[in-house]
Design a protein around this motif. Structure first.
Motif, PDB file in Angstrom:
ATOM      1  N   UNK A 104       4.818 -15.863  -8.989  1.00 50.15           N
ATOM      2  CA  UNK A 104       3.907 -15.332  -9.987  1.00 50.15           C
ATOM      3  C   UNK A 104       4.488 -14.095 -10.668  1.00 50.15           C
ATOM      4  N   UNK A 105       4.988 -13.139  -9.886  1.00 52.82           N
ATOM      5  CA  UNK A 105       5.552 -11.923 -10.464  1.00 52.82           C
ATOM      6  C   UNK A 105       6.826 -12.225 -11.257  1.00 52.82           C
ATOM      7  N   UNK A 106       7.625 -13.145 -10.763  1.00 48.48           N
ATOM      8  CA  UNK A 106       8.855 -13.518 -11.458  1.00 48.48           C
ATOM      9  C   UNK A 106       8.532 -14.136 -12.820  1.00 48.48           C
ATOM     10  N   UNK A 107       7.576 -15.056 -12.849  1.00 54.25           N
ATOM     11  CA  UNK A 107       7.175 -15.678 -14.119  1.00 54.25           C
ATOM     12  C   UNK A 107       6.487 -14.659 -15.029  1.00 54.25           C
ATOM     13  N   UNK A 108       5.768 -13.721 -14.446  1.00 57.78           N
ATOM     14  CA  UNK A 108       5.153 -12.663 -15.245  1.00 57.78           C
ATOM     15  C   UNK A 108       6.191 -11.786 -15.913  1.00 57.78           C
ATOM     16  N   UNK A 109       7.250 -11.453 -15.176  1.00 58.06           N
ATOM     17  CA  UNK A 109       8.335 -10.668 -15.762  1.00 58.06           C
ATOM     18  C   UNK A 109       9.008 -11.433 -16.891  1.00 58.06           C
ATOM     19  N   UNK A 110       9.196 -12.722 -16.695  1.00 59.36           N
ATOM     20  CA  UNK A 110       9.790 -13.568 -17.728  1.00 59.36           C
ATOM     21  C   UNK A 110       8.915 -13.573 -18.984  1.00 59.36           C
ATOM     22  N   UNK A 111       7.620 -13.711 -18.797  1.00 61.08           N
ATOM     23  CA  UNK A 111       6.685 -13.696 -19.934  1.00 61.08           C
ATOM     24  C   UNK A 111       6.716 -12.338 -20.641  1.00 61.08           C
ATOM     25  N   UNK A 157     -10.372 -11.348 -12.762  1.00 64.47           N
ATOM     26  CA  UNK A 157     -11.425 -12.283 -12.358  1.00 64.47           C
ATOM     27  C   UNK A 157     -11.112 -12.853 -10.975  1.00 64.47           C
ATOM     28  N   UNK A 158     -12.126 -13.416 -10.347  1.00 63.34           N
ATOM     29  CA  UNK A 158     -11.912 -14.116  -9.084  1.00 63.34           C
ATOM     30  C   UNK A 158     -10.884 -15.210  -9.285  1.00 63.34           C
ATOM     31  N   UNK A 159      -9.969 -15.333  -8.343  1.00 58.36           N
ATOM     32  CA  UNK A 159      -8.932 -16.356  -8.424  1.00 58.36           C
ATOM     33  C   UNK A 159      -7.637 -15.868  -9.049  1.00 58.36           C
ATOM     34  N   UNK A 160      -7.639 -14.654  -9.638  1.00 56.01           N
ATOM     35  CA  UNK A 160      -6.417 -14.103 -10.209  1.00 56.01           C
ATOM     36  C   UNK A 160      -5.485 -13.642  -9.094  1.00 56.01           C
ATOM     37  N   UNK A 161      -4.194 -13.586  -9.396  1.00 54.23           N
ATOM     38  CA  UNK A 161      -3.198 -13.122  -8.438  1.00 54.23           C
ATOM     39  C   UNK A 161      -3.215 -11.598  -8.358  1.00 54.23           C
ATOM     40  N   UNK A 162      -2.556 -11.074  -7.341  1.00 50.00           N
ATOM     41  CA  UNK A 162      -2.459  -9.636  -7.139  1.00 50.00           C
ATOM     42  C   UNK A 162      -1.618  -9.010  -8.255  1.00 50.00           C
ATOM     43  N   UNK A 163      -2.099  -7.928  -8.888  1.00 51.02           N
ATOM     44  CA  UNK A 163      -1.351  -7.286  -9.975  1.00 51.02           C
ATOM     45  C   UNK A 163      -0.063  -6.619  -9.492  1.00 51.02           C
ATOM     46  N   UNK A 164       0.872  -6.487 -10.422  1.00 52.90           N
ATOM     47  CA  UNK A 164       2.093  -5.719 -10.216  1.00 52.90           C
ATOM     48  C   UNK A 164       2.167  -4.698 -11.352  1.00 52.90           C
ATOM     49  N   UNK A 165       3.052  -3.714 -11.204  1.00 50.28           N
ATOM     50  CA  UNK A 165       3.151  -2.645 -12.189  1.00 50.28           C
ATOM     51  C   UNK A 165       4.613  -2.368 -12.495  1.00 50.28           C
ATOM     52  N   UNK A 166       4.955  -2.352 -13.768  1.00 48.72           N
ATOM     53  CA  UNK A 166       6.279  -1.939 -14.227  1.00 48.72           C
ATOM     54  C   UNK A 166       6.185  -0.505 -14.710  1.00 48.72           C
ATOM     55  N   UNK A 167       7.151   0.320 -14.326  1.00 45.68           N
ATOM     56  CA  UNK A 167       7.182   1.725 -14.740  1.00 45.68           C
ATOM     57  C   UNK A 167       8.530   2.006 -15.380  1.00 45.68           C
ATOM     58  N   UNK A 168       8.507   2.594 -16.581  1.00 45.48           N
ATOM     59  CA  UNK A 168       9.766   2.836 -17.285  1.00 45.48           C
ATOM     60  C   UNK A 168      10.550   3.971 -16.622  1.00 45.48           C
ATOM     61  N   UNK A 203      -6.185 -16.913 -13.039  1.00 43.82           N
ATOM     62  CA  UNK A 203      -6.475 -18.189 -12.374  1.00 43.82           C
ATOM     63  C   UNK A 203      -6.171 -19.397 -13.242  1.00 43.82           C
ATOM     64  N   UNK A 204      -6.124 -19.216 -14.570  1.00 44.57           N
ATOM     65  CA  UNK A 204      -5.850 -20.344 -15.469  1.00 44.57           C
ATOM     66  C   UNK A 204      -4.371 -20.460 -15.849  1.00 44.57           C
ATOM     67  N   UNK A 205      -3.512 -19.618 -15.247  1.00 43.90           N
ATOM     68  CA  UNK A 205      -2.077 -19.695 -15.505  1.00 43.90           C
ATOM     69  C   UNK A 205      -1.583 -18.773 -16.607  1.00 43.90           C
ATOM     70  N   UNK A 206      -2.471 -18.101 -17.317  1.00 42.19           N
ATOM     71  CA  UNK A 206      -2.056 -17.115 -18.311  1.00 42.19           C
ATOM     72  C   UNK A 206      -1.761 -15.793 -17.591  1.00 42.19           C
TER      73      UNK A 206
END
Length: 170
Positions: A55-62, A114-125, A138-141
């Motif tokens: 999830x975090x890897x795909x989030x970074x890619x997005x 929302x319920x069903x969402x993954x755990x957040x991550x944080x990027x810091x510059x 939860x819907x993949x976005x």
């Protein structure tokens, strides 16, 4: 509240804080590795560890596609990824912690999480003046909240939300 209830409440809060800090790993955003050195992370099933890492890897890619493409956009490869607010906030000056935490848990997060969402991550510059909080919904976005440190009217540096959006997977 009697002493036993107060003690249990204090112990429970301490356990939550300890566990949330235990899975945090600071890594380079362009080198995603599982945080395997912490006891809490080891207690998670391999399936959960794989889901969070994916999830975090795909989030970074997005994020790279949306925010890091052009020369005038952010160079996200130099930002650091944190899995936990506790470790990220130690990278910014103590006098800014309050405003940082207020924005981190602010209205944008409350409205997007929302319920069903993954755990957040944080990027810091690298200069600790900008941050991006993101998580898979939860819907993949992906939900993205951008935060920036700015001077307010009285000359005090404060963290403010600079944007919130939902993006699709890459």
């Amino acid at each position: 509240m009697n002493r036993l209830q107060a003690g249990l409440l204090t112990t429970g809060i301490g356990a939550v804080l300890l566990c949330s800090g235990a899975i945090t790993e600071t890594i380079r955003s362009d080198q995603l590795h599982s945080p395997t050195e912490t006891l809490m992370w080891e207690d998670y099933s391999q399936d959960l560890r794989n889901k969070l890492t994916r999830s975090w890897s795909e989030g970074l890619e997005a994020l790279h596609k949306v925010m890091g493409q052009d020369n005038d956009k952010e160079n996200l490869s130099k930002w650091k990824l944190y899995y936990d607010l506790e470790h990220a906030k130690h990278q910014i000056p103590r006098k800014e912690h309050s405003s940082f935490i207020q924005v981190y848990y602010g209205d944008a997060r409350r409205s997007l999480l929302e319920n069903g969402d993954f755990m957040p991550a944080l990027l810091l510059d690298p200069d600790h003046s900008k941050a991006i909080q993101f998580w898979e919904k939860h819907d993949g976005t992906y939900a993205i909240i951008t935060m920036e440190k700015r001077l307010d009217e009285d000359g005090t540096r404060k963290w403010l939300e600079s944007g919130a959006q939902i993006i699709n997977k890459p």
